[in-house]
Design a protein around this motif. Structure first.
Motif, PDB file in Angstrom:
ATOM      1  N   SER A  13      30.777  14.716-146.006  1.00  0.00           N
ATOM      2  CA  SER A  13      31.864  14.492-146.982  1.00  0.00           C
ATOM      3  C   SER A  13      33.138  14.179-146.243  1.00  0.00           C
ATOM      4  O   SER A  13      33.341  14.618-145.106  1.00  0.00           O
ATOM      5  N   PHE A  14      33.994  13.422-146.880  1.00  0.00           N
ATOM      6  CA  PHE A  14      35.343  13.185-146.362  1.00  0.00           C
ATOM      7  C   PHE A  14      36.300  13.724-147.409  1.00  0.00           C
ATOM      8  O   PHE A  14      36.320  13.208-148.528  1.00  0.00           O
ATOM      9  N   GLY A  15      37.042  14.766-147.038  1.00  0.00           N
ATOM     10  CA  GLY A  15      38.032  15.337-147.963  1.00  0.00           C
ATOM     11  C   GLY A  15      37.439  15.665-149.323  1.00  0.00           C
ATOM     12  O   GLY A  15      38.015  15.328-150.348  1.00  0.00           O
ATOM     13  N   GLY A  16      36.271  16.287-149.317  1.00  0.00           N
ATOM     14  CA  GLY A  16      35.654  16.709-150.580  1.00  0.00           C
ATOM     15  C   GLY A  16      34.861  15.608-151.264  1.00  0.00           C
ATOM     16  O   GLY A  16      34.134  15.854-152.223  1.00  0.00           O
ATOM     17  N   ARG A  17      34.962  14.392-150.749  1.00  0.00           N
ATOM     18  CA  ARG A  17      34.209  13.296-151.355  1.00  0.00           C
ATOM     19  C   ARG A  17      32.925  13.050-150.569  1.00  0.00           C
ATOM     20  O   ARG A  17      32.974  12.849-149.356  1.00  0.00           O
ATOM     21  N   ARG A  18      31.787  13.102-151.264  1.00  0.00           N
ATOM     22  CA  ARG A  18      30.507  13.015-150.561  1.00  0.00           C
ATOM     23  C   ARG A  18      30.187  11.567-150.182  1.00  0.00           C
ATOM     24  O   ARG A  18      30.051  10.702-151.040  1.00  0.00           O
ATOM     25  N   ALA A  19      30.110  11.328-148.885  1.00  0.00           N
ATOM     26  CA  ALA A  19      29.857   9.964-148.399  1.00  0.00           C
ATOM     27  C   ALA A  19      28.371   9.749-148.135  1.00  0.00           C
ATOM     28  O   ALA A  19      27.852   8.645-148.320  1.00  0.00           O
ATOM     29  N   ILE A  20      27.681  10.808-147.693  1.00  0.00           N
ATOM     30  CA  ILE A  20      26.232  10.743-147.460  1.00  0.00           C
ATOM     31  C   ILE A  20      25.590  11.972-148.114  1.00  0.00           C
ATOM     32  O   ILE A  20      26.019  13.094-147.885  1.00  0.00           O
ATOM     33  N   GLY A  37      23.878  -2.572-148.961  1.00  0.00           N
ATOM     34  CA  GLY A  37      24.338  -1.854-150.146  1.00  0.00           C
ATOM     35  C   GLY A  37      25.784  -2.201-150.423  1.00  0.00           C
ATOM     36  O   GLY A  37      26.457  -2.779-149.577  1.00  0.00           O
ATOM     37  N   PRO A  38      26.263  -1.832-151.584  1.00  0.00           N
ATOM     38  CA  PRO A  38      27.641  -2.175-151.957  1.00  0.00           C
ATOM     39  C   PRO A  38      28.678  -1.538-151.042  1.00  0.00           C
ATOM     40  O   PRO A  38      28.370  -0.606-150.304  1.00  0.00           O
ATOM     41  N   GLU A  39      29.890  -2.027-151.139  1.00  0.00           N
ATOM     42  CA  GLU A  39      30.992  -1.455-150.343  1.00  0.00           C
ATOM     43  C   GLU A  39      31.130   0.037-150.645  1.00  0.00           C
ATOM     44  O   GLU A  39      31.015   0.436-151.806  1.00  0.00           O
ATOM     45  N   GLY A  40      31.355   0.809-149.602  1.00  0.00           N
ATOM     46  CA  GLY A  40      31.577   2.241-149.782  1.00  0.00           C
ATOM     47  C   GLY A  40      30.305   3.032-150.033  1.00  0.00           C
ATOM     48  O   GLY A  40      30.363   4.215-150.380  1.00  0.00           O
ATOM     49  N   SER A  41      29.128   2.400-149.842  1.00  0.00           N
ATOM     50  CA  SER A  41      27.886   3.120-150.141  1.00  0.00           C
ATOM     51  C   SER A  41      27.451   4.040-149.007  1.00  0.00           C
ATOM     52  O   SER A  41      26.511   4.813-149.160  1.00  0.00           O
ATOM     53  N   GLY A  42      28.110   3.943-147.853  1.00  0.00           N
ATOM     54  CA  GLY A  42      27.821   4.884-146.768  1.00  0.00           C
ATOM     55  C   GLY A  42      27.105   4.281-145.562  1.00  0.00           C
ATOM     56  O   GLY A  42      26.679   5.009-144.668  1.00  0.00           O
ATOM     57  N   LYS A  43      27.007   2.963-145.506  1.00  0.00           N
ATOM     58  CA  LYS A  43      26.271   2.308-144.408  1.00  0.00           C
ATOM     59  C   LYS A  43      26.878   2.656-143.049  1.00  0.00           C
ATOM     60  O   LYS A  43      26.188   3.089-142.135  1.00  0.00           O
ATOM     61  N   THR A  44      28.191   2.431-142.935  1.00  0.00           N
ATOM     62  CA  THR A  44      28.864   2.679-141.655  1.00  0.00           C
ATOM     63  C   THR A  44      28.745   4.151-141.266  1.00  0.00           C
ATOM     64  O   THR A  44      28.394   4.479-140.131  1.00  0.00           O
ATOM     65  N   THR A  45      29.003   5.024-142.227  1.00  0.00           N
ATOM     66  CA  THR A  45      28.964   6.463-141.939  1.00  0.00           C
ATOM     67  C   THR A  45      27.576   6.875-141.452  1.00  0.00           C
ATOM     68  O   THR A  45      27.440   7.590-140.460  1.00  0.00           O
ATOM     69  N   LEU A  46      26.544   6.393-142.131  1.00  0.00           N
ATOM     70  CA  LEU A  46      25.177   6.783-141.747  1.00  0.00           C
ATOM     71  C   LEU A  46      24.826   6.272-140.348  1.00  0.00           C
ATOM     72  O   LEU A  46      24.272   7.004-139.528  1.00  0.00           O
ATOM     73  N   ASP A 158      28.295  -3.123-136.859  1.00  0.00           N
ATOM     74  CA  ASP A 158      28.800  -2.922-138.218  1.00  0.00           C
ATOM     75  C   ASP A 158      29.384  -4.233-138.731  1.00  0.00           C
ATOM     76  O   ASP A 158      30.483  -4.612-138.329  1.00  0.00           O
ATOM     77  N   GLU A 159      28.654  -4.898-139.576  1.00  0.00           N
ATOM     78  CA  GLU A 159      29.038  -6.220-140.088  1.00  0.00           C
ATOM     79  C   GLU A 159      29.583  -7.084-138.954  1.00  0.00           C
ATOM     80  O   GLU A 159      30.734  -7.540-138.999  1.00  0.00           O
ATOM     81  N   PRO A 160      28.747  -7.332-137.951  1.00  0.00           N
ATOM     82  CA  PRO A 160      29.248  -7.973-136.741  1.00  0.00           C
ATOM     83  C   PRO A 160      29.692  -9.419-136.921  1.00  0.00           C
ATOM     84  O   PRO A 160      30.546  -9.883-136.173  1.00  0.00           O
ATOM     85  N   THR A 190      25.047  -5.282-143.053  1.00  0.00           N
ATOM     86  CA  THR A 190      25.395  -6.655-143.417  1.00  0.00           C
ATOM     87  C   THR A 190      25.521  -6.819-144.922  1.00  0.00           C
ATOM     88  O   THR A 190      24.898  -6.094-145.691  1.00  0.00           O
ATOM     89  N   HIS A 191      26.351  -7.784-145.306  1.00  0.00           N
ATOM     90  CA  HIS A 191      26.427  -8.170-146.716  1.00  0.00           C
ATOM     91  C   HIS A 191      25.782  -9.537-146.904  1.00  0.00           C
ATOM     92  O   HIS A 191      25.792 -10.087-148.001  1.00  0.00           O
ATOM     93  N   TYR A 192      25.259 -10.103-145.812  1.00  0.00           N
ATOM     94  CA  TYR A 192      24.628 -11.425-145.913  1.00  0.00           C
ATOM     95  C   TYR A 192      23.121 -11.283-146.109  1.00  0.00           C
ATOM     96  O   TYR A 192      22.447 -10.654-145.295  1.00  0.00           O
TER      97      TYR A 192
HETATM   98  N1  LIG Z   1      37.088   8.262-141.886  1.00  0.00           N
HETATM   99  C1  LIG Z   1      37.014   8.365-143.208  1.00  0.00           C
HETATM  100  N2  LIG Z   1      37.915   9.084-143.898  1.00  0.00           N
HETATM  101  C2  LIG Z   1      37.838   9.227-145.246  1.00  0.00           C
HETATM  102  N3  LIG Z   1      36.885   8.651-146.008  1.00  0.00           N
HETATM  103  C3  LIG Z   1      35.966   7.915-145.384  1.00  0.00           C
HETATM  104  C4  LIG Z   1      35.975   7.727-143.954  1.00  0.00           C
HETATM  105  N4  LIG Z   1      34.932   6.928-143.620  1.00  0.00           N
HETATM  106  C5  LIG Z   1      34.299   6.641-144.772  1.00  0.00           C
HETATM  107  N5  LIG Z   1      34.907   7.215-145.828  1.00  0.00           N
HETATM  108  C6  LIG Z   1      34.474   7.145-147.230  1.00  0.00           C
HETATM  109  O1  LIG Z   1      33.069   7.379-147.242  1.00  0.00           O
HETATM  110  C7  LIG Z   1      32.412   6.511-148.164  1.00  0.00           C
HETATM  111  C8  LIG Z   1      31.398   5.664-147.430  1.00  0.00           C
HETATM  112  O2  LIG Z   1      32.097   4.774-146.572  1.00  0.00           O
HETATM  113  P1  LIG Z   1      31.394   3.788-145.561  1.00  0.00           P
HETATM  114  O3  LIG Z   1      32.480   3.154-144.791  1.00  0.00           O
HETATM  115  O4  LIG Z   1      30.357   4.528-144.797  1.00  0.00           O
HETATM  116  O5  LIG Z   1      30.703   2.746-146.540  1.00  0.00           O
HETATM  117  P2  LIG Z   1      30.111   1.310-146.230  1.00  0.00           P
HETATM  118  O6  LIG Z   1      28.836   1.208-146.983  1.00  0.00           O
HETATM  119  O7  LIG Z   1      30.073   1.102-144.761  1.00  0.00           O
HETATM  120  O8  LIG Z   1      31.182   0.337-146.906  1.00  0.00           O
HETATM  121  P3  LIG Z   1      31.602  -1.181-146.531  1.00  0.00           P
HETATM  122  O9  LIG Z   1      30.513  -2.072-147.051  1.00  0.00           O
HETATM  123  O10 LIG Z   1      32.872  -1.365-147.266  1.00  0.00           O
HETATM  124  O11 LIG Z   1      31.772  -1.247-145.042  1.00  0.00           O
HETATM  125  C9  LIG Z   1      33.511   5.698-148.818  1.00  0.00           C
HETATM  126  O12 LIG Z   1      33.868   6.339-150.024  1.00  0.00           O
HETATM  127  C10 LIG Z   1      34.659   5.763-147.833  1.00  0.00           C
HETATM  128  O13 LIG Z   1      35.898   5.648-148.460  1.00  0.00           O
END
Ligand SMILES: Nc1ncnc2c1ncn2[C@@H]1O[C@H](COP(=O)(O)OP(=O)(O)OP(=O)(O)O)[C@@H](O)[C@H]1O
Ligand SMILES: [Mg+2]
Length: 302
Positions: A13-20, A37-46, A158-160, A190-192
């Motif tokens: 979670s980031f600040g109480g918001r569940r990212a994964i 997956g869509p923007e913000g779906s957690g790809k980068t975090t995972l 990450d989306e290179p 990737t989004h492509y």
């Molecule tokens: N360092 C961070 N601080 C706060 N929130 C974060 C942080 N990194 C990611 N998040 C939040 O975690 C969630 C997942 O983000 P993430 O960047 O992993 O998604 P993504 O699938 O890679 O999106 P995108 O396609 O836009 O790159 C989002 O709600 C994002 O705002």
């Protein structure tokens, strides 16, 4: 199949918001795994969690046999990351930059390794160019070289290819295929859809959850979507028109073609059939293209 990464019940979670949320998955070794997956779906975090770059809140996992939670530094040393823009010194040539980076990372036999990579990635012609003069296409190649100087076992991208030409994207993917053929495990978001098409394995995410994970072909077959490739004038307004159809999942303009992907439905088919004859329409056979679009719960723009 051999796996190089395994996660069990990982949460972040980031600040109480569940990212994964409760992510459990395995990544095959020596393959290219695409995260879609869509923007913000957690790809980068995972991806970052898998490589010890982000600390999860709970769960368990290993990367190349090392506990990601207990020894993240050790995991990091085995991975390469091209996500942060590799900072090149503008007044140094490409070769000088690579040498500098190799030495600063204590890469053994730095000179030999740099020469090896320059040949392997076909960047000989850029060796003496000042970093200052590299365009985005060339920078992509050089960044790839820089991120694998230490011969990582796992590479995250990450989306290179955002913002580079089609030719550069294709050459880049050929390089990735060679690297994975030589045993490197590659994680790429990737989004492509054409890039997802080249992955061996796909991880689909929505809102921090894994939707599915497995061989690309298997995933594709589980999704009944269809893609039309449309060529002709004023693709931008056509794109808006198709985006307005409820069942259309994705509209992307790539080069001189608009790709419209959606569920097989009368609305989409009749809209395509109604196009004036000046449009050239192709029903693409690429099921993967359709599957990637299907991941998006929102409409992706070009
Ligand atoms: N360092 C961070 N601080 C706060 N929130 C974060 C942080 N990194 C990611 N998040 C939040 O975690 C969630 C997942 O983000 P993430 O960047 O992993 O998604 P993504 O699938 O890679 O999106 P995108 O396609 O836009 O790159 C989002 O709600 C994002 O705002
Ligand atoms: Mg991301």
């Amino acid at each position: 199949m051999e796996y190089s990464i395994e996660l069990r019940d990982v949460n972040k979670s980031f600040g109480g918001r569940r990212a994964i949320m409760d992510a459990s998955l395995r990544i095959p070794a020596g393959k290219i795994t695409g995260f879609v997956g869509p923007e913000g779906s957690g790809k980068t975090t995972l991806m970052r969690i898998m490589c010890g770059l982000e600390r999860p809140d709970s769960g368990a996992g290993q990367c190349c046999g090392i506990d990601i939670f207990a020894k993240p530094e050790q995991v990091r040393s085995l991975t390469g990351d091209m996500s942060q823009n590799i900072s090149l010194v503008e007044q140094l040539t490409v070769k000088e930059n690579l040498l500098f980076l190799a030495k600063s990372r204590s890469v053994p036999y730095a000179q030999k390794r740099v020469d090896e990579l320059i040949t392997e990635l076909n960047v000989e012609h850029l060796c003496n160019t000042l970093a200052l003069h590299l365009n985005s296409d060339c920078k992509l190649r050089v960044s790839l070289a820089a991120s694998i100087l230490h011969a990582p076992k796992v590479l995250i991208l990450d989306e290179p290819t955002a913002g580079v030409t089609l030719a550069a994207r294709q050459a880049f993917w050929q390089a990735l295929e060679r690297l994975s053929g030589a045993g490197m495990t590659i994680l790429v978001s990737t989004h492509y859809s054409d890039e997802a098409e080249r992955c061996h394995h796909l991880v689909r995410m929505v809102n921090g959850r894994l939707l599915s994970c497995g061989p690309a072909q298997t995933i594709v077959h589980s999704l009944a979507l269809t893609t039309f490739a449309i060529r002709g004038p004023d693709l931008l307004s056509l794109k808006c028109q198709f985006s307005g159809i409820k069942e259309v999942e994705q509209t992307v303009i790539f080069s001189n073609t608009l790709y419209v992907t959606g569920k097989q439905c009368d609305g989409l088919l009749s809209a395509v059939r109604m196009l004036p004859v000046r449009y050239q329409i192709e029903h693409t056979s690429s099921a993967i293209a359709a599957s990637v679009a299907g991941l998006a719960t929102h409409k992706v723009s070009a």
